[in-house]
Scaffold this motif. Structure first.
Motif, PDB file in Angstrom:
ATOM      1  N   GLU A 126       5.802  -4.233  11.088  1.00 17.61           N
ATOM      2  CA  GLU A 126       5.093  -4.284   9.811  1.00 17.61           C
ATOM      3  C   GLU A 126       6.128  -4.450   8.698  1.00 17.61           C
ATOM      4  OE1 GLU A 126       1.055  -1.959   9.590  1.00 17.61           O
ATOM      5  OE2 GLU A 126       2.665  -0.579  10.134  1.00 17.61           O
ATOM      6  N   LYS A 127       5.662  -4.955   7.559  1.00 13.62           N
ATOM      7  CA  LYS A 127       6.557  -5.190   6.426  1.00 13.62           C
ATOM      8  C   LYS A 127       6.456  -4.050   5.417  1.00 13.62           C
ATOM      9  CE  LYS A 127       6.821  -9.368   4.797  1.00 13.62           C
ATOM     10  NZ  LYS A 127       6.410 -10.676   4.208  1.00 13.62           N
ATOM     11  N   ALA A 128       7.622  -3.624   4.945  1.00 13.26           N
ATOM     12  CA  ALA A 128       7.697  -2.595   3.918  1.00 13.26           C
ATOM     13  C   ALA A 128       8.484  -3.128   2.738  1.00 13.26           C
ATOM     14  CB  ALA A 128       8.356  -1.327   4.459  1.00 13.26           C
ATOM     15  N   CYS A 129       8.075  -2.715   1.551  1.00 13.36           N
ATOM     16  CA  CYS A 129       8.763  -3.105   0.328  1.00 13.36           C
ATOM     17  C   CYS A 129       9.332  -1.851  -0.323  1.00 13.36           C
ATOM     18  CB  CYS A 129       7.781  -3.807  -0.615  1.00 13.36           C
ATOM     19  SG  CYS A 129       8.532  -4.387  -2.149  1.00 13.36           S
ATOM     20  N   LEU A 130      10.643  -1.793  -0.463  1.00 13.76           N
ATOM     21  CA  LEU A 130      11.309  -0.665  -1.108  1.00 13.76           C
ATOM     22  C   LEU A 130      11.482  -1.012  -2.585  1.00 13.76           C
ATOM     23  CD1 LEU A 130      12.767   2.100  -0.717  1.00 13.76           C
ATOM     24  CD2 LEU A 130      14.880   0.791  -0.460  1.00 13.76           C
ATOM     25  N   ILE A 131      10.715  -0.345  -3.430  1.00 12.25           N
ATOM     26  CA  ILE A 131      10.769  -0.584  -4.873  1.00 12.25           C
ATOM     27  C   ILE A 131      11.597   0.537  -5.476  1.00 12.25           C
ATOM     28  CG2 ILE A 131       9.412  -0.826  -6.981  1.00 12.25           C
ATOM     29  CD1 ILE A 131       7.073  -1.735  -5.203  1.00 12.25           C
ATOM     30  N   ALA A 168      10.702  -0.358 -17.839  1.00  9.23           N
ATOM     31  CA  ALA A 168       9.665   0.658 -17.661  1.00  9.23           C
ATOM     32  C   ALA A 168       8.325  -0.014 -17.397  1.00  9.23           C
ATOM     33  CB  ALA A 168       9.577   1.538 -18.903  1.00  9.23           C
ATOM     34  N   GLY A 169       7.647   0.431 -16.362  1.00  7.68           N
ATOM     35  CA  GLY A 169       6.367  -0.150 -15.999  1.00  7.68           C
ATOM     36  C   GLY A 169       6.456  -1.301 -15.019  1.00  7.68           C
ATOM     37  N   HIS A 170       7.674  -1.777 -14.741  1.00  8.25           N
ATOM     38  CA  HIS A 170       7.843  -2.914 -13.836  1.00  8.25           C
ATOM     39  C   HIS A 170       7.394  -2.558 -12.417  1.00  8.25           C
ATOM     40  CE1 HIS A 170      10.650  -6.324 -12.232  1.00  8.25           C
ATOM     41  NE2 HIS A 170       9.405  -6.719 -12.358  1.00  8.25           N
ATOM     42  N   GLY A 171       7.563  -1.293 -12.039  1.00  4.42           N
ATOM     43  CA  GLY A 171       7.148  -0.876 -10.712  1.00  4.42           C
ATOM     44  C   GLY A 171       5.663  -1.078 -10.470  1.00  4.42           C
ATOM     45  N   ILE A 172       4.856  -0.965 -11.535  1.00  8.40           N
ATOM     46  CA  ILE A 172       3.415  -1.198 -11.411  1.00  8.40           C
ATOM     47  C   ILE A 172       3.156  -2.643 -11.021  1.00  8.40           C
ATOM     48  CG2 ILE A 172       1.204  -1.211 -12.624  1.00  8.40           C
ATOM     49  CD1 ILE A 172       2.240   1.043 -14.391  1.00  8.40           C
ATOM     50  N   GLU A 173       3.816  -3.555 -11.713  1.00  7.52           N
ATOM     51  CA  GLU A 173       3.638  -4.981 -11.428  1.00  7.52           C
ATOM     52  C   GLU A 173       4.095  -5.320 -10.011  1.00  7.52           C
ATOM     53  OE1 GLU A 173       5.514  -7.415 -14.340  1.00  7.52           O
ATOM     54  OE2 GLU A 173       4.762  -6.244 -16.048  1.00  7.52           O
ATOM     55  N   LEU A 174       5.263  -4.799  -9.631  1.00  8.28           N
ATOM     56  CA  LEU A 174       5.801  -5.109  -8.306  1.00  8.28           C
ATOM     57  C   LEU A 174       4.912  -4.565  -7.191  1.00  8.28           C
ATOM     58  CD1 LEU A 174       9.581  -4.321  -8.991  1.00  8.28           C
ATOM     59  CD2 LEU A 174       8.514  -6.588  -8.831  1.00  8.28           C
ATOM     60  N   ALA A 175       4.441  -3.337  -7.367  1.00  4.95           N
ATOM     61  CA  ALA A 175       3.604  -2.727  -6.333  1.00  4.95           C
ATOM     62  C   ALA A 175       2.243  -3.403  -6.247  1.00  4.95           C
ATOM     63  CB  ALA A 175       3.438  -1.238  -6.603  1.00  4.95           C
ATOM     64  N   ALA A 176       1.713  -3.865  -7.366  1.00  5.44           N
ATOM     65  CA  ALA A 176       0.422  -4.551  -7.356  1.00  5.44           C
ATOM     66  C   ALA A 176       0.523  -5.893  -6.628  1.00  5.44           C
ATOM     67  CB  ALA A 176      -0.070  -4.762  -8.783  1.00  5.44           C
ATOM     68  N   ASP A 177       1.678  -6.516  -6.706  1.00  5.69           N
ATOM     69  CA  ASP A 177       1.860  -7.841  -6.105  1.00  5.69           C
ATOM     70  C   ASP A 177       2.288  -7.777  -4.636  1.00  5.69           C
ATOM     71  OD1 ASP A 177       2.100 -10.830  -6.450  1.00  5.69           O
ATOM     72  OD2 ASP A 177       4.170 -10.375  -5.913  1.00  5.69           O
ATOM     73  N   ILE A 236       7.315   1.652  -0.648  1.00  6.78           N
ATOM     74  CA  ILE A 236       8.155   2.854  -0.685  1.00  6.78           C
ATOM     75  C   ILE A 236       8.871   2.910  -2.027  1.00  6.78           C
ATOM     76  CG2 ILE A 236      10.045   4.103   0.418  1.00  6.78           C
ATOM     77  CD1 ILE A 236       9.354   2.509   2.999  1.00  6.78           C
ATOM     78  N   ALA A 237       8.640   3.980  -2.772  1.00  4.51           N
ATOM     79  CA  ALA A 237       9.273   4.183  -4.076  1.00  4.51           C
ATOM     80  C   ALA A 237      10.560   4.957  -3.891  1.00  4.51           C
ATOM     81  CB  ALA A 237       8.327   4.940  -5.003  1.00  4.51           C
ATOM     82  N   TYR A 238      11.662   4.402  -4.386  1.00  2.00           N
ATOM     83  CA  TYR A 238      12.951   5.092  -4.328  1.00  2.00           C
ATOM     84  C   TYR A 238      13.381   5.379  -5.756  1.00  2.00           C
ATOM     85  CZ  TYR A 238      17.894   5.999  -3.168  1.00  2.00           C
ATOM     86  OH  TYR A 238      19.141   6.565  -3.037  1.00  2.00           O
ATOM     87  N   ALA A 259      -0.251   0.167  -6.622  1.00  2.82           N
ATOM     88  CA  ALA A 259      -1.016   0.135  -5.376  1.00  2.82           C
ATOM     89  C   ALA A 259      -2.510   0.191  -5.647  1.00  2.82           C
ATOM     90  CB  ALA A 259      -0.594   1.295  -4.478  1.00  2.82           C
ATOM     91  N   MET A 260      -2.908   0.946  -6.673  1.00  2.00           N
ATOM     92  CA  MET A 260      -4.331   1.048  -7.002  1.00  2.00           C
ATOM     93  C   MET A 260      -4.864  -0.236  -7.638  1.00  2.00           C
ATOM     94  SD  MET A 260      -5.333   3.874  -5.803  1.00  2.00           S
ATOM     95  CE  MET A 260      -6.946   4.017  -6.577  1.00  2.00           C
ATOM     96  N   ARG A 261      -3.968  -1.063  -8.147  1.00  2.00           N
ATOM     97  CA  ARG A 261      -4.384  -2.355  -8.707  1.00  2.00           C
ATOM     98  C   ARG A 261      -4.320  -3.480  -7.682  1.00  2.00           C
ATOM     99  NH1 ARG A 261      -1.479  -2.570 -14.724  1.00  2.00           N
ATOM    100  NH2 ARG A 261      -2.198  -0.496 -15.426  1.00  2.00           N
TER     101      ARG A 261
END
Length: 327
Positions: free
Chosen positions: A4-9, A39-48, A58-60, A73-75
């Protein structure tokens, strides 16, 4: 069958041990690493990310970084699972679920994790009340002003002011104690403010407060099990209101509710999961300008709507977790 693929943000400041972390994660996942830029970039990255085939996000970083990934993730349009690696000052969620505090050891533990559905808190704004006019705030259903989610705690008042006043240099020097040091420093400046809580059953409570905590989990910064009644799968939020007189004498009995509104001055600061939140996340540019131009912002009242979102998101939990967060 492939991995499976994981994205480390990750937050750029949390870049230590990245090679070892990646090696650990690759034991289970095909892993990509993306650094946030603002600030807030993690929202965009996780949504995409789920649209790019990443099922695990995975949030680091700190709890603020995790909050951004959760909101993204919720978006997202596809289901996903959110995990965390501790790389911030407090790392409250990692502590609550028993992850090791060293990020490499945490990564190794995370590869054995299992997804469990958890509740989230959600906050939006329903109304603004100016001295001469009351304005309903109509947020588009899926737009940028549709509110924000939180995993741990929302704080209004001194709690949020302390977070705003605590500098990065102080956190680097003193760690979690930096918040307590600044809390004591600004305590003499704090003044009470009027609040009105209206519950989903129509009952209400009015009074004066200097701090309000709305919790989904049990810990709070350096204090373990401060909210022993909290569970992440009961469909409820736990609310504590503090009066100015003292943190002990002024503590109202804890409330448990899944849906309530909170009316208070727009000058009162808000934080979610340890990061300050601007009013621009909740109101239009026009209304924000009106608030900023008000002669006395403390005379402008804002109504926040808090809701528990049951089983809203799958989170990666160590299989050996034996804590009391789950009923």
């Amino acid at each position: 069958m492939g991995k499976e693929k994981a994205c480390l943000i990750m937050h750029p400041k949390a870049g230590k041990h990245i090679d070892s972390i990646l090696a650990a994660l690759e034991e289970r996942w095909e892993t990509a690493i993306i650094e946030t830029q603002f600030a807030g970039h993690g929202i965009e990255l996780a949504a995409d990310a789920p649209r790019q085939g990443y099922r695990w996000l995975i949030a680091y970083g700190g709890d603020g970084m995790l909050n951004e990934v959760i909101n993204g993730a919720m978006r997202a349009e596809q289901p996903c699972i959110v995990g965390t690696l501790p790389g911030g000052t407090v790392n409250q969620w990692a502590r609550e679920i028993g992850l090791p505090m060293h990020p490499v050891e945490a990564a190794q533990t995370l590869t054995w994790s299992i997804p469990r559905q958890i509740d989230l808190g959600h906050v939006s704004v329903s109304e603004l009340e100016f001295p001469d006019q009351k304005t309903e705030v109509n947020n588009p259903e899926n737009g940028p002003l549709n509110g924000l989610y939180f995993l741990l705690v929302a704080g209004l008042g001194m709690d949020a002011m302390t977070i705003q006043k605590t500098s990065e240099s102080s956190k680097q020097q003193f760690g979690q104690l930096a918040f307590m040091i600044d809390w004591l420093r600004i305590l003499p400046e704090m003044r009470s403010f009027p609040i009105q809580i209206r519950w989903s059953d129509g009952q209400s409570w009015e009074g004066q407060s200097w701090d309000i905590l709305v919790s989904n989990t049990r810990c709070y910064t350096i204090f373990e099990n401060l909210i022993p009644e909290a569970y992440v799968n009961d469909g409820l939020l736990d609310i504590r209101v503090f009066a100015l007189s003292s943190p002990v004498q002024g503590l109202l009995r804890p409330y448990h509710n899944g849906n309530f509104s909170l009316k208070l001055p727009a000058s009162v600061l808000l934080q979610l999961d340890g990061s300050g939140v601007e009013l621009s996340n909740f109101v239009s540019t026009e209304n924000l300008k009106r608030i900023q131009q008000a002669k006395d912002v403390s005379k402008v009242f804002i109504t926040y709507v808090f809701q528990a979102k049951p089983a809203a998101l799958a989170m990666a939990i160590p299989p050996e977790y034996t804590g009391a967060l789950f009923k």
